[in-house]
Design a protein around this motif. Sequence first.
Motif, short mmCIF file in Angstrom:
data_model
loop_
_atom_site.label_atom_id
_atom_site.label_comp_id
_atom_site.label_asym_id
_atom_site.label_seq_id
_atom_site.Cartn_x
_atom_site.Cartn_y
_atom_site.Cartn_z
N GLU A 37 0.86 -1.17 0.00
CA GLU A 37 0.00 0.00 0.00
C GLU A 37 0.90 1.22 0.00
O GLU A 37 1.80 1.33 0.84
N GLU A 84 0.89 5.32 0.18
CA GLU A 84 0.10 6.52 0.44
C GLU A 84 0.77 7.71 -0.23
O GLU A 84 1.94 8.00 0.01
N VAL A 95 -4.49 6.27 -1.05
CA VAL A 95 -3.72 5.03 -0.91
C VAL A 95 -3.91 4.18 -2.16
O VAL A 95 -5.04 3.93 -2.59
N TYR A 96 -2.81 3.78 -2.77
CA TYR A 96 -2.82 2.90 -3.93
C TYR A 96 -2.16 1.58 -3.55
O TYR A 96 -1.37 1.52 -2.61
N HIS A 97 -2.47 0.55 -4.30
CA HIS A 97 -1.80 -0.74 -4.14
C HIS A 97 -0.88 -0.92 -5.34
O HIS A 97 -1.31 -0.74 -6.48
#
Length: 109
Positions: free
Chosen positions: A29, A31, A37-39
């Motif tokens: 994850e 931020e 928040v991206y994966h």
Amino acid sequence: MTAFQRFTDKLRKAVSKRYGETCLVEVNEIEKNNGVVYHGITIKRKDSNISPTIYLEKLYQEYPVCQGKKVILFAPTYRGKGRQDAYYPYEMIDFDGLHDLCRSDYVVL
């Protein structure tokens, strides 16, 4: 486990299998400065400090056809001396044959 989590887990396992012991593959994850928040999947060679991150949300959303299928990522290595004359001999690939071979179990990106 959500469908997105299953997707990221399957992708991580498939990439890990492809690279074997030569790379560390993780889904993290990330931020951003704005709090979003991206994966991302990171692929780090064990002998390098550089690791690309591929963000997965956009891939998951833009390619729903991939869900539930095995994904083949076509990432050609271009030929030439630089950006100005880079090319790839696409005519050497039988895309129709590849489509027939893959059937409905696979998708090629």
